[in-house]
Design a protein around this motif. Structure first.
Motif, PDB file in Angstrom:
ATOM      1  N   THR A  88       0.857  -1.184   0.000  1.00 24.64           N
ATOM      2  CA  THR A  88       0.000   0.000   0.000  1.00 24.64           C
ATOM      3  C   THR A  88       0.888   1.226   0.000  1.00 24.64           C
ATOM      4  OG1 THR A  88      -1.742  -1.153   1.247  1.00 24.64           O
ATOM      5  CG2 THR A  88      -1.825   1.249   1.208  1.00 24.64           C
ATOM      6  N   LEU A  89       0.774   2.026  -1.025  1.00 22.59           N
ATOM      7  CA  LEU A  89       1.563   3.253  -1.136  1.00 22.59           C
ATOM      8  C   LEU A  89       0.636   4.422  -0.825  1.00 22.59           C
ATOM      9  CD1 LEU A  89       4.483   4.105  -1.985  1.00 22.59           C
ATOM     10  CD2 LEU A  89       3.535   4.580  -4.239  1.00 22.59           C
ATOM     11  N   ASP A  90       0.761   4.970   0.406  1.00 19.56           N
ATOM     12  CA  ASP A  90      -0.136   6.035   0.821  1.00 19.56           C
ATOM     13  C   ASP A  90       0.619   7.016   1.715  1.00 19.56           C
ATOM     14  OD1 ASP A  90       0.090   4.693   3.243  1.00 19.56           O
ATOM     15  OD2 ASP A  90      -1.930   3.870   3.200  1.00 19.56           O
ATOM     16  N   THR A  91      -0.117   7.857   2.423  1.00 20.07           N
ATOM     17  CA  THR A  91       0.540   8.891   3.230  1.00 20.07           C
ATOM     18  C   THR A  91       1.402   8.294   4.335  1.00 20.07           C
ATOM     19  OG1 THR A  91      -1.488   9.060   4.571  1.00 20.07           O
ATOM     20  CG2 THR A  91      -1.212  10.643   2.769  1.00 20.07           C
ATOM     21  N   ARG A  92       1.068   7.100   4.808  1.00 18.36           N
ATOM     22  CA  ARG A  92       1.917   6.462   5.820  1.00 18.36           C
ATOM     23  C   ARG A  92       3.289   6.123   5.253  1.00 18.36           C
ATOM     24  NH1 ARG A  92      -2.307   1.939   7.637  1.00 18.36           N
ATOM     25  NH2 ARG A  92      -2.600   2.034   5.376  1.00 18.36           N
ATOM     26  N   SER A  93       3.345   5.869   3.957  1.00 18.43           N
ATOM     27  CA  SER A  93       4.626   5.581   3.324  1.00 18.43           C
ATOM     28  C   SER A  93       5.585   6.756   3.443  1.00 18.43           C
ATOM     29  CB  SER A  93       4.416   5.244   1.845  1.00 18.43           C
ATOM     30  OG  SER A  93       3.507   4.187   1.677  1.00 18.43           O
ATOM     31  N   LEU A  94       5.033   7.971   3.484  1.00 19.23           N
ATOM     32  CA  LEU A  94       5.866   9.162   3.517  1.00 19.23           C
ATOM     33  C   LEU A  94       6.627   9.308   4.824  1.00 19.23           C
ATOM     34  CD1 LEU A  94       3.356  11.681   1.876  1.00 19.23           C
ATOM     35  CD2 LEU A  94       5.226  10.441   0.783  1.00 19.23           C
TER      36      LEU A  94
ATOM     37  N   ALA B  87       2.213  -0.977  -6.718  1.00 16.66           N
ATOM     38  CA  ALA B  87       1.565  -1.102  -5.413  1.00 16.66           C
ATOM     39  C   ALA B  87       0.326  -1.960  -5.545  1.00 16.66           C
ATOM     40  CB  ALA B  87       1.188   0.281  -4.863  1.00 16.66           C
ATOM     41  N   GLY B  88      -0.070  -2.556  -4.428  1.00 16.62           N
ATOM     42  CA  GLY B  88      -1.352  -3.228  -4.417  1.00 16.62           C
ATOM     43  C   GLY B  88      -2.475  -2.213  -4.472  1.00 16.62           C
ATOM     44  N   ARG B  89      -2.344  -1.201  -3.607  1.00 16.38           N
ATOM     45  CA  ARG B  89      -3.301  -0.093  -3.580  1.00 16.38           C
ATOM     46  C   ARG B  89      -2.523   1.207  -3.538  1.00 16.38           C
ATOM     47  NH1 ARG B  89      -6.259   0.794   0.523  1.00 16.38           N
ATOM     48  NH2 ARG B  89      -5.105  -0.450   2.043  1.00 16.38           N
ATOM     49  N   ARG B  90      -3.059   2.233  -4.144  1.00 19.45           N
ATOM     50  CA  ARG B  90      -2.404   3.528  -4.229  1.00 19.45           C
ATOM     51  C   ARG B  90      -3.193   4.581  -3.458  1.00 19.45           C
ATOM     52  NH1 ARG B  90      -4.302   4.713  -8.522  1.00 19.45           N
ATOM     53  NH2 ARG B  90      -2.880   3.716  -9.998  1.00 19.45           N
ATOM     54  N   GLY B  91      -2.488   5.397  -2.672  1.00 18.50           N
ATOM     55  CA  GLY B  91      -3.124   6.505  -1.978  1.00 18.50           C
ATOM     56  C   GLY B  91      -2.357   7.799  -2.142  1.00 18.50           C
ATOM     57  N   LEU B  92      -1.387   7.812  -3.039  1.00 22.93           N
ATOM     58  CA  LEU B  92      -0.606   9.020  -3.311  1.00 22.93           C
ATOM     59  C   LEU B  92      -0.814   9.444  -4.754  1.00 22.93           C
ATOM     60  CD1 LEU B  92       2.872   8.273  -1.642  1.00 22.93           C
ATOM     61  CD2 LEU B  92       0.998   9.649  -0.724  1.00 22.93           C
TER      62      LEU B  92
ATOM     63  N   TYR C 141       1.788   2.352 -10.615  1.00 23.76           N
ATOM     64  CA  TYR C 141       0.977   1.336 -11.274  1.00 23.76           C
ATOM     65  C   TYR C 141       0.439   0.415 -10.176  1.00 23.76           C
ATOM     66  CZ  TYR C 141       3.334   2.990 -15.462  1.00 23.76           C
ATOM     67  OH  TYR C 141       3.820   3.770 -16.483  1.00 23.76           O
ATOM     68  N   ALA C 142      -0.879   0.375 -10.027  1.00 20.31           N
ATOM     69  CA  ALA C 142      -1.484  -0.335  -8.896  1.00 20.31           C
ATOM     70  C   ALA C 142      -2.273  -1.552  -9.345  1.00 20.31           C
ATOM     71  CB  ALA C 142      -2.391   0.609  -8.111  1.00 20.31           C
ATOM     72  N   LEU C 143      -2.195  -2.614  -8.541  1.00 15.59           N
ATOM     73  CA  LEU C 143      -2.937  -3.837  -8.850  1.00 15.59           C
ATOM     74  C   LEU C 143      -4.439  -3.600  -8.829  1.00 15.59           C
ATOM     75  CD1 LEU C 143      -0.984  -6.595  -6.863  1.00 15.59           C
ATOM     76  CD2 LEU C 143      -0.562  -5.700  -9.167  1.00 15.59           C
ATOM     77  N   ASP C 144      -4.903  -2.687  -7.959  1.00 16.34           N
ATOM     78  CA  ASP C 144      -6.349  -2.479  -7.901  1.00 16.34           C
ATOM     79  C   ASP C 144      -6.877  -1.734  -9.126  1.00 16.34           C
ATOM     80  OD1 ASP C 144      -5.460   0.052  -7.257  1.00 16.34           O
ATOM     81  OD2 ASP C 144      -6.544   0.200  -5.362  1.00 16.34           O
TER      82      ASP C 144
END
Length: 388
Positions: A303-309, A332-337, A351-354
């Motif tokens: 999951t690539l999102d704000t927590r990744s930052l 990523a599996g899921r994208r949030g950025l 590029y996200a799997l979802d």
């Protein structure tokens, strides 16, 4: 796919560096890299690929070091419940990478059944002792993925220390037994003069109290509210005697509560320092050097999102690759950025799997083939075939 920038004109030569993190519950970092490589090799067989799975000090840290060319060393140690397990460490020159999850991790619990009161970090101490016997003078200790909340008492035992009750008998393993701790016998601990211990991980909170190891790590490891109180009482007794024996006040230091309190033992008995896990591991893997001259760097995580930052390995990869002058994209599996956040993270596209599989259960089950499917678009957009 979400882009922060348009793809640049590709250079005339260079490699593609595959430096992903893991997709928790689906693929290890090494498996992600292998699937990306398989897909890209089919799409662009003439492009050189370099696989460099990455980690941030948590589960998969030793695997990442071994994939980067470090020597793998296997040794039989005690798992978190006392059953023997074959655990690995990584060695290069006189530096060793030791991972809590390898010996004392959740994945080492028999049948996956939690054991919050009795799980021990003993095997991690045994791994460290083996690294010292092999001549290591610097030990990088990754603390993610642990199954124990024992304050690192087991780690001290694995290094040769003894924890005794009022009758002079050795305490049983685990955090709950620490309430009966009466004395420490540290005469068999190794001489660590000239040995540097570095904990790879984010600075967690203190050892005790509401923000401490038992309160934060106990419930995810299966502890009930009453068991959290038992564990905190044991950790308090452990802290009193450990600080007196080591002559170091460590219970309130940043990082003391890390990994069920294993951070406390590293600080109190090993004189450890704590460094951000992603940056430390990427330096050990020479990410910047391997990114120089690359067509493209591909990183990613589940999951690539704000927590990744906050400092996960893929964000570290992107920043290091940018310093080396290489463009970076992520899977990523899921994208949030998106948009400005992506640009600030130095990632040019995700590029996200979802995007291609909306069903979460199928995304996990078919993560590998789906990643290979994504590489078709990556190759088309970032690695155009040369004109004939």
């Amino acid at each position: 796919m979400v882009s922060a920038d348009r793809p640049p004109d590709p250079p005339a030569h260079g490699h593609v560096l595959l430096a992903p993190g893991r997709f928790p519950g689906a693929l290890t970092a090494a498996q992600v890299a292998r699937h990306l490589a398989a897909g890209l090799h089919r799409a662009r067989p003439d492009v050189p690929l370099v696989e460099l799975p990455v980690a941030d000090g948590g589960d998969g840290t030793v695997e990442a070091a071994v994939a980067a060319g470090w020597r793998r060393v296997e040794v039989e140690v005690c798992g978190p419940t006392g059953r023997p397990v074959t655990a690995r460490l990584a060695l290069r020159d006189r530096t060793a990478v030791v991972e809590l999850a390898e010996a004392s991790g959740l994945r080492r619990l028999p049948g996956g059944k939690p054991s919050p009161l009795t799980a021990s970090s003993l095997g991690t101490g045994q791994l460290m002792a083996h690294a010292l016997r092999l001549g290591a003078r610097r030990i990088v200790l990754g603390l993610g993925g642990g199954a124990c909340t024992d304050g690192g008492a087991g780690l001290v035992q694995g290094l040769g220390g003894r924890l005794l009750d009022a009758l002079g008998k050795d305490l049983p393993p685990g955090g709950a037994a620490l309430r009966s701790l009466h004395a420490l016998d540290l005469r068999a601990l190794p001489d660590l003069t000239g040995v540097e211990v570095v904990v790879a991980g984010d600075s967690a909170g203190p050892l005790l109290g509401r923000g401490g190891a038992a309160a934060l790590d106990g419930p995810p490891r299966g502890a009930t509210r009453d068991e959290v109180r038992v564990l905190d009482a044991g950790l308090r007794r452990w802290a009193d005697l450990a600080e007196a024996a080591s002559r170091r006040a460590a219970r309130d230091l940043p990082g003391a509560g890390a990994a069920g309190g294993v951070g406390f033992a590293a600080l109190a008995f090993l004189g450890a320092t704590i460094e951000p896990g992603a940056a430390l591991m990427l330096d050990l893997l020479d990410l910047t050097g391997r990114a120089r001259g690359a067509h493209l760097v591909v990183t990613g995580e589940g999951t690539l999102d704000t927590r990744s930052l906050r400092g996960t390995a893929p964000i570290g990869v992107a920043r290091a690759a940018a310093r080396a002058g290489a463009p970076v994209i992520a899977v990523a599996g899921r994208r949030g950025l998106t948009g400005e956040r992506l640009r600030k993270a130095r990632i040019q596209a995700v590029y996200a799997l979802d995007d291609i599989e909306p069903d979460a259960e199928r995304r996990v089950r078919r993560a590998g083939p789906l990643l290979e499917q994504l590489t078709v678009a990556i190759a088309d957009e970032w690695l155009p075939e040369p004109r004939r």
